[in-house]
Design a protein around this motif. Sequence first.
Motif, mmCIF file in Angstrom:
data_model
loop_
_atom_site.group_PDB
_atom_site.id
_atom_site.type_symbol
_atom_site.label_atom_id
_atom_site.label_comp_id
_atom_site.label_asym_id
_atom_site.label_seq_id
_atom_site.Cartn_x
_atom_site.Cartn_y
_atom_site.Cartn_z
ATOM 1 N N SER A 60 9.368 -10.545 -7.784
ATOM 2 C CA SER A 60 8.188 -11.225 -8.322
ATOM 3 C C SER A 60 8.546 -12.557 -8.962
ATOM 4 N N SER A 61 7.543 -13.411 -9.109
ATOM 5 C CA SER A 61 7.759 -14.694 -9.780
ATOM 6 C C SER A 61 6.425 -15.355 -10.085
ATOM 7 N N LEU A 62 6.353 -16.035 -11.191
ATOM 8 C CA LEU A 62 5.215 -16.915 -11.487
ATOM 9 C C LEU A 62 5.709 -18.365 -11.479
ATOM 10 N N ARG A 63 6.623 -18.683 -12.415
ATOM 11 C CA ARG A 63 7.105 -20.057 -12.575
ATOM 12 C C ARG A 63 7.854 -20.579 -11.356
ATOM 13 N N THR A 64 8.803 -19.794 -10.860
ATOM 14 C CA THR A 64 9.662 -20.282 -9.781
ATOM 15 C C THR A 64 8.832 -20.565 -8.537
ATOM 16 N N ARG A 117 15.064 -15.970 -3.711
ATOM 17 C CA ARG A 117 15.104 -15.150 -4.934
ATOM 18 C C ARG A 117 15.485 -13.728 -4.546
ATOM 19 N N HIS A 170 20.768 -18.099 -12.277
ATOM 20 C CA HIS A 170 19.428 -18.704 -12.130
ATOM 21 C C HIS A 170 19.580 -20.198 -12.460
ATOM 22 N N GLN A 226 16.699 -22.542 -13.503
ATOM 23 C CA GLN A 226 16.271 -22.311 -14.879
ATOM 24 C C GLN A 226 17.207 -23.022 -15.847
ATOM 25 N N CYS A 243 13.182 -18.404 -21.122
ATOM 26 C CA CYS A 243 12.849 -18.774 -19.741
ATOM 27 C C CYS A 243 11.468 -18.295 -19.316
ATOM 28 N N LEU A 244 10.926 -17.268 -20.001
ATOM 29 C CA LEU A 244 9.679 -16.599 -19.621
ATOM 30 C C LEU A 244 9.870 -15.909 -18.260
ATOM 31 N N PRO A 245 9.228 -14.797 -18.000
ATOM 32 C CA PRO A 245 8.235 -14.132 -18.843
ATOM 33 C C PRO A 245 8.893 -13.461 -20.050
ATOM 34 N N ARG A 294 10.793 -26.836 -15.077
ATOM 35 C CA ARG A 294 11.222 -26.155 -13.837
ATOM 36 C C ARG A 294 10.815 -26.970 -12.604
HETATM 37 N N1 CP Z 1 11.596 -18.294 -15.534
HETATM 38 C C1 CP Z 1 11.302 -17.828 -14.304
HETATM 39 O O1 CP Z 1 12.084 -17.925 -13.354
HETATM 40 O O2 CP Z 1 10.070 -17.260 -14.189
HETATM 41 P P1 CP Z 1 9.499 -16.480 -12.930
HETATM 42 O O3 CP Z 1 10.295 -15.197 -12.813
HETATM 43 O O4 CP Z 1 8.050 -16.247 -13.250
HETATM 44 O O5 CP Z 1 9.681 -17.309 -11.701
#
Ligand code: CP
Length: 317
Positions: A46-50, A110, A147, A150, A274-276, A302
């Motif tokens: 999963s990912s939001l930012r990347t 990823r 990562h 990041q 780095c979140l989440p 990012r």
């Molecule tokens: N910081 C980061 O890589 O966030 P995601 O896992 O949401 O991509």
Amino acid sequence: MKTYTNVKDLGNIEEAIKEALEVKKNKFGYKHLGENKTLLMVFFNSSLRTRLSTQKAGINLGMNTMVLDINQGAWKLETERGVVMDGDKSEHLLEAIPVMGNYCDIIGVRAFAQFENKEDDYQEKILNQFIQYSGKPVFSMEAATGHPLQAFADLITIEEYKKTDHPKVVMTWAPHPKALPQAVPNSFADFMNEANVDFVITHPEGYELDPKFVRGARIEYDQDKALEGADFVYAKNWAAYQDPNYGKILSKDMSWTVTKEKMALTNNAYFMHCLPVRRNMIVSDDVIESPQSIVIQEAANREISAQTVIKRMLENL
Ligand code: CP
Ligand code: AN0
């Protein structure tokens, strides 16, 4: 640049920061580089930012971007050679990778640590197969041990917010309910060790990271002591690295949560993650909501770290 998996791939770090800050000022100034070029982003996790920032970076550079979620709609992939494929996996990574390579010019991958086999994780088995068999430049979007997009964004953020030439940066372990990979702390250490900062790592005993990433960094087991005079507090949970506890949770000690009281020990430090992030496990509501919290600005960078890396790959196609 042909691969991007660690700090060394950036070459001179000062120049890389300078280039990133130029990219930030002129995001659409390099659009010609990506004309008729395709970026493929492959996600095993999963990912939001990347997902969003890397896609945005490709768009800024004039590229076409495609995203494949291996676990949503693609065939289940076998990753081991020699397996009789009579189970639920329909395709082997060894065919899937060169096929994916045919459809694009640059690939981001990823593939988190699976915590099943430390050797497989630390040999970056999946990422390295992409590098070996895709025939295309490959960058990590968080693989088993690192990562680097990041950590590059983190370094850019520290550069933007530092008030002294040689700030004290403290990376602290904090509690979390699930076993998380070491990729983020590994890469942060990898980058901080090359940066002009006073770098300290603090964690409970048993959470020692791979010396390949920690190198000469100072380890302080007393979190309060480590935080004294810090200019930046970088919080992160990770599961144990050392044998025989690889991938295990050894502590959920809530006295390691970054609270207002902990931040009061610092030099009015900025808070980074780095979140989440899980609130009131890793960091209290009041700290993450305070003006000292730069997690949103960090996430914004990012886009910049990804664009700088993809730009260099495009320049080298
Ligand atoms: N910081 C980061 O890589 O966030 P995601 O896992 O949401 O991509
Ligand atoms: C992941 C990790 O800790 O590696 C991704 C962070 C960018 N976090 C979670 O799975 C919650």
